[in-house]
Every structure is written in C-alpha cells, then in structure tokens.
Design a protein around this motif. Structure first.
Motif, PDB file in Angstrom:
ATOM      1  N   GLY A  12       0.616  -1.474   0.169  1.00 12.28           N
ATOM      2  CA  GLY A  12       0.180   0.038   0.387  1.00 12.28           C
ATOM      3  C   GLY A  12       0.932   1.127  -0.076  1.00 12.28           C
ATOM      4  N   LEU A  13       0.186   2.438  -0.987  1.00 10.08           N
ATOM      5  CA  LEU A  13       1.325   3.584  -0.587  1.00 10.08           C
ATOM      6  C   LEU A  13       0.379   4.541  -0.187  1.00 10.08           C
ATOM      7  CD1 LEU A  13       2.938   3.357  -3.982  1.00 10.08           C
ATOM      8  CD2 LEU A  13       4.009   3.053  -2.111  1.00 10.08           C
ATOM      9  N   PRO A  14       0.040   5.012   0.705  1.00  7.67           N
ATOM     10  CA  PRO A  14      -1.641   5.979   1.579  1.00  7.67           C
ATOM     11  C   PRO A  14      -0.464   7.068   0.898  1.00  7.67           C
ATOM     12  CG  PRO A  14      -0.782   3.819   3.299  1.00  7.67           C
ATOM     13  CD  PRO A  14       0.302   4.068   2.266  1.00  7.67           C
ATOM     14  N   SER A  15      -1.407   7.905   0.399  1.00  7.58           N
ATOM     15  CA  SER A  15      -0.789   9.560   0.604  1.00  7.58           C
ATOM     16  C   SER A  15      -0.666  10.440   1.203  1.00  7.58           C
ATOM     17  CB  SER A  15      -2.043  10.034  -0.744  1.00  7.58           C
ATOM     18  OG  SER A  15      -3.135   9.892  -0.572  1.00  7.58           O
ATOM     19  N   GLU A  16      -1.727  10.455   2.189  1.00  8.63           N
ATOM     20  CA  GLU A  16      -1.646  11.081   3.292  1.00  8.63           C
ATOM     21  C   GLU A  16      -0.043  11.425   4.109  1.00  8.63           C
ATOM     22  OE1 GLU A  16      -3.854   7.812   4.729  1.00  8.63           O
ATOM     23  OE2 GLU A  16      -3.702   8.940   3.190  1.00  8.63           O
ATOM     24  N   ARG A  69       5.882  10.420   4.835  1.00  5.45           N
ATOM     25  CA  ARG A  69       4.809   9.568   4.309  1.00  5.45           C
ATOM     26  C   ARG A  69       5.382   8.480   4.695  1.00  5.45           C
ATOM     27  NH1 ARG A  69       2.569  12.394   0.236  1.00  5.45           N
ATOM     28  NH2 ARG A  69       3.744  14.784  -0.496  1.00  5.45           N
ATOM     29  N   VAL A  70       4.665   7.093   4.473  1.00  4.01           N
ATOM     30  CA  VAL A  70       4.134   6.200   5.168  1.00  4.01           C
ATOM     31  C   VAL A  70       4.149   4.860   3.534  1.00  4.01           C
ATOM     32  CG1 VAL A  70       4.313   6.529   7.639  1.00  4.01           C
ATOM     33  CG2 VAL A  70       2.472   6.194   6.485  1.00  4.01           C
ATOM     34  N   LEU A  71       4.172   3.722   4.559  1.00  2.74           N
ATOM     35  CA  LEU A  71       4.049   3.234   3.296  1.00  2.74           C
ATOM     36  C   LEU A  71       3.489   1.204   4.267  1.00  2.74           C
ATOM     37  CD1 LEU A  71       6.392   0.620   2.525  1.00  2.74           C
ATOM     38  CD2 LEU A  71       7.234   2.106   0.773  1.00  2.74           C
ATOM     39  N   GLU A  72       2.902   0.452   3.411  1.00  6.33           N
ATOM     40  CA  GLU A  72       2.657  -0.926   4.322  1.00  6.33           C
ATOM     41  C   GLU A  72       3.306  -1.317   3.196  1.00  6.33           C
ATOM     42  OE1 GLU A  72      -1.397  -1.087   2.828  1.00  6.33           O
ATOM     43  OE2 GLU A  72      -2.655   0.514   4.860  1.00  6.33           O
ATOM     44  N   VAL A  73       3.779  -2.405   4.008  1.00  3.89           N
ATOM     45  CA  VAL A  73       4.615  -3.418   3.881  1.00  3.89           C
ATOM     46  C   VAL A  73       3.719  -4.956   4.329  1.00  3.89           C
ATOM     47  CG1 VAL A  73       6.680  -5.160   3.930  1.00  3.89           C
ATOM     48  CG2 VAL A  73       6.522  -2.437   3.802  1.00  3.89           C
ATOM     49  N   ARG A  74       3.495  -5.989   3.176  1.00  7.53           N
ATOM     50  CA  ARG A  74       3.611  -7.258   3.520  1.00  7.53           C
ATOM     51  C   ARG A  74       4.753  -8.050   3.684  1.00  7.53           C
ATOM     52  NH1 ARG A  74      -1.110  -9.784   3.741  1.00  7.53           N
ATOM     53  NH2 ARG A  74      -2.676  -7.632   2.468  1.00  7.53           N
ATOM     54  N   PHE A  75       4.703  -8.933   5.042  1.00  3.62           N
ATOM     55  CA  PHE A  75       5.495  -9.426   4.862  1.00  3.62           C
ATOM     56  C   PHE A  75       6.055 -10.732   4.729  1.00  3.62           C
ATOM     57  CE2 PHE A  75       6.483  -6.578   8.019  1.00  3.62           C
ATOM     58  CZ  PHE A  75       7.248  -5.878   7.636  1.00  3.62           C
ATOM     59  N   PRO A  76       6.464 -12.517   4.733  1.00  2.00           N
ATOM     60  CA  PRO A  76       6.400 -13.396   3.794  1.00  2.00           C
ATOM     61  C   PRO A  76       5.289 -14.348   4.508  1.00  2.00           C
ATOM     62  CG  PRO A  76       8.369 -13.589   3.822  1.00  2.00           C
ATOM     63  CD  PRO A  76       7.876 -11.835   4.888  1.00  2.00           C
ATOM     64  N   ASP A  77       5.475 -13.958   5.947  1.00  5.55           N
ATOM     65  CA  ASP A  77       4.348 -14.470   6.681  1.00  5.55           C
ATOM     66  C   ASP A  77       2.573 -14.462   7.295  1.00  5.55           C
ATOM     67  OD1 ASP A  77       4.329 -12.370   8.432  1.00  5.55           O
ATOM     68  OD2 ASP A  77       5.502 -12.415  10.309  1.00  5.55           O
ATOM     69  N   GLY A  78       2.771 -13.354   6.001  1.00  2.75           N
ATOM     70  CA  GLY A  78       1.233 -12.583   5.292  1.00  2.75           C
ATOM     71  C   GLY A  78       0.907 -11.246   6.463  1.00  2.75           C
ATOM     72  N   THR A  79       1.699 -10.745   7.462  1.00  2.28           N
ATOM     73  CA  THR A  79       1.623  -9.992   8.301  1.00  2.28           C
ATOM     74  C   THR A  79       1.478  -8.834   7.715  1.00  2.28           C
ATOM     75  OG1 THR A  79       3.781 -10.237   9.432  1.00  2.28           O
ATOM     76  CG2 THR A  79       2.098 -11.576  10.325  1.00  2.28           C
ATOM     77  N   THR A  80       1.336  -7.654   7.385  1.00  2.60           N
ATOM     78  CA  THR A  80       1.274  -6.340   7.582  1.00  2.60           C
ATOM     79  C   THR A  80       0.898  -5.398   8.283  1.00  2.60           C
ATOM     80  OG1 THR A  80      -0.293  -7.104   5.512  1.00  2.60           O
ATOM     81  CG2 THR A  80       0.442  -4.428   5.659  1.00  2.60           C
ATOM     82  N   THR A  81       2.060  -4.318   7.889  1.00  3.68           N
ATOM     83  CA  THR A  81       2.743  -3.062   8.784  1.00  3.68           C
ATOM     84  C   THR A  81       2.958  -2.031   8.002  1.00  3.68           C
ATOM     85  OG1 THR A  81       3.679  -1.928  10.898  1.00  3.68           O
ATOM     86  CG2 THR A  81       5.313  -3.145   9.097  1.00  3.68           C
TER      87      THR A  81
END
Length: 391
Positions: free
Chosen positions: A351-355, A366-378
């Motif tokens: 994910g690439l939130p614009s706000e 500015r932030v982004l969402e990262v999905r890891f191989p175990d399926g978790t997202t942060t």
C-alpha cells in the motif's frame, strides 16, 4: 554504476512523492556494467578498444619509484663532505649490487682501510658534497593493473587506464572488506537462513567465492583463511567478530584495502540476518560460474557498494534488456526495513497511502504498507525502507 550514482543523489535531494525512499541494493540477473581501471600514476596502457580481457589480464602498467636509502659517507670515512668524490668507487647514476664497494679510503697501513658497501641492489641516485651523503635507490617496482572483470575494452584513457564493460548478473552488498578478487562461485549452505559454519568449508573451496547464509562466525573466517578461500558472501556478521578479524575498529573511511586473506561481503547487515531469498536464489543459480568481487565500501557522498559481478560472456542465450532507471516506489516492489524494530525484514509494498502519518516522535511523514512473507502487514515510514532493485 548508474544505480550507485542515483544512490548518492537520492540521499541528498528533498523527498518527493515518488522518491521519498532510500535507494536500495541492486540484485539483478541481467545488466551491463562498466568499470574504470585507472593507474595511480602515469604509465602504459597495454590493450586497445575492442580487446576482450579477463579478470586477471594486465590492462595497464606503471613503474613505482624504488625506495631511497641514504648513507652518510663523510661520517663513516671520517672526511669532510666536500672530499667524498675523491673516495668514491661508484659514481652518480652508476648501477650497484648489494655489497658492492661504494667508497673507500686509502690509508698508508692497509689494516686501517675502510670500505663502505651498498646495502641494496639498485643505483646511485645522487651524491652531495654539502652533506657528505650518497643516496641509493632500489629498482622500480612494476605495478600491473588487472581487468577485474571478464569483458571488453570500450574506452582507453592514455597513460592512465581503461574502461571495461561486461554483460553480467550483479549483486550489491551492504558492507564489505578486502580488495578485488575473482573465482568460481560455490555454495557453502543450502538455505538463506543457514549459518556458514567451519565444517562446511572444505579444501576444494581454495581460491573460490563461497556463498553463506545467515551468519558467519570468527571461527569460520579463520578456517577460510587457512584454506585459502578467495571470498565469502554472507547475510550478516557480528561487529565484535569483525573487530577481531581486523584488529581495530573500522571508521567511516572507505574500505577495500584491508589485508585479511580474503574478501568479505555482507548482503544484509550486522547480526544474524538471513540472506534475502532473491539474492540467495540468484547466487545459487550462478554457482559454478566465475565471479569478480570487491569489498570496497563507502557510505558517504559518492556511495560505493561492495559487489559480486558474474560475467555472462561465456554463457549462451539472448541477453535481456538492461534494467531501466526506477521512476519511484511501486506496489509489489520488494523492500528491506533498514531501521529498528523491524531491521533486516524483507517484504513487499502492499500500500502507498498519499497522506502523511504521525509517528512516535510526533513528526508527520510519508509511509507505506509492507506485507511480509508470513502474511502480516505493517506501516513503515518510507525513509525506513530500501528497495531491493533488480531487473
């Protein structure tokens, strides 16, 4: 080299919507690289444009002046400085061999005779009747500049060196020590999270580049040196083991001149960190092929990354187009977190939130969402990740 230049620029430009991330390491199966091979002083270029060279081919040569050895003849003979020409056997610019007589006195009683012999083989550089000294110079040392990579000469720099180009697979590391070397790639482990332990190194690995996994211990490095391994590539290492290997703490200056018996490249960082799956897969696929490696690292302006270059000059198959310059971070891009508390974790942009978002320091970034191989997202600040670049 384009990626390296982008890194240097990217770290100092103002963040933008498209580029507010840390340019990452290049891990690509197909690219073209050029490496300038330049002598430290003027010399002779031995090749021409279009010549095909190997990593160990001498492409340029220069003569390094020999060491100067002073001798105070006046003191040793017990004469005035302006008298030494009367006692010289060897004159200025004469060649001398070790233990040749340079000067002698001529006493009435031969038992009082004094002979001054040359401590080196070389020539008489100069004689001074003011100081009473003679300066000897050792023979020049021949410096041969090697090609470093298998490729072709695309540019000649008269009296300085050449530029070598090759089509290759390229893996950049985070940190390295030791100079340039080359050898066959061999796998020391079977998985990217497997430590490279001493018993995994064998005498057959002499002169080769060994690929490890998550960790490299001091005992393994000692074993590698005993066996004559040319290079080690591994995910991580403890900083205390690096200090023990070098005998001192590394500062911020460029590395690459250390004499530790082999070249060491870390692909992930300090600590026990599994090698990135993409990096491990690429290196595994290239096992058995010749590679050129350099541990030279500089993290200031003018970034220099340690590298593993696997030329494709000896392999068949159509070359794919070179990778193009990245326009910005995109969904699905592989990334590595480069700051705690998730340091070293590998994931993909989901994910690439614009706000802007507030972080614990109360700053809005500015932030982004990262999905890891175990399926978790942060959610991670964009400045806290680097893109793992590749074709």
């Amino acid at each position: 080299e384009r990626a390296t230049e982008n890194e240097a620029v990217g770290r100092f430009q103002q963040p933008t919507m498209a580029h507010s991330y840390t340019p990452g390491l290049t891990v690509t199966e197909q690219t073209t690289v050029r490496r300038r091979r330049i002598l430290p002083l003027p010399g002779t270029v031995l090749v021409k444009v279009g010549d095909v060279v190997r990593a160990d081919t001498a492409v340029a040569r220069a003569e390094l002046p020999g060491k100067v050895v002073p001798l105070n003849l006046a003191n040793q003979l017990g004469i005035a400085p302006d008298e030494i020409n009367d006692y010289l056997i060897k004159k200025e610019k004469d060649s001398v061999q070790k233990d040749d007589v340079l000067a002698e006195n001529k006493p009435f009683i031969k038992w009082f005779k004094t002979e001054i012999r040359s401590p080196i083989t070389g020539k008489v550089e100069s004689v001074s009747t003011i100081t009473g000294q003679i300066l000897l110079r050792e023979p020049p040392r021949i410096l041969e500049l090697r090609g470093y990579i298998d490729g072709s000469i695309v540019e000649v720099h008269p009296e300085q060196g050449v530029t070598v180009e090759t089509s290759c697979s390229l893996v950049q590391g985070i940190f390295g020590i030791g100079g340039e070397t080359s050898g066959e790639l061999v796998m020391g482990v079977t998985a990217p999270d497997q430590p490279l332990t001493p018993e995994l190194l064998t005498p057959a690995m002499k002169g080769k580049i060994v690929i490890g996994g998550a960790f490299l211990s001091a005992a393994t490095m000692t074993r590698a040196k005993e066996l004559g391994v040319s290079g080690l590539v591994v995910g991580g290492i403890h900083d205390k083991d690096l200090r023990a290997l070098l005998g001192y703490d590394l500062g911020v200056a460029i590395t690459g001149t250390e004499q530790v018996g082999f070249t060491l490249i870390l692909t992930e960082g300090f600590g026990t960190i599994p090698m990135a799956p993409k990096t491990f897969a690429l290196l595994s696929a290239q096992a058995g092929h010749k590679a050129s490696v350099s541990g030279a690292t500089q993290i200031r302006a003018g970034v220099i990354r340690p590298e593993i270059i696997i030329p494709q000059t000896s392999r068949t198959g159509a070359a794919r187009p070179d990778r193009v310059e990245r326009e910005g971070i995109q969904l699905g891009d592989p990334v590595r977190v480069i700051r705690d508390p998730l340091f070293g974790k590998i994931g993909a942009v989901s994910g690439l939130p614009s706000e802007l978002r507030a972080i614990p320091t109360e700053s809005e970034v500015r932030v982004l969402e990262v999905r890891f191989p175990d399926g978790t997202t942060t959610v991670v600040p964009r400045a806290n990740i680097e893109v793992i670049e590749g074709a």
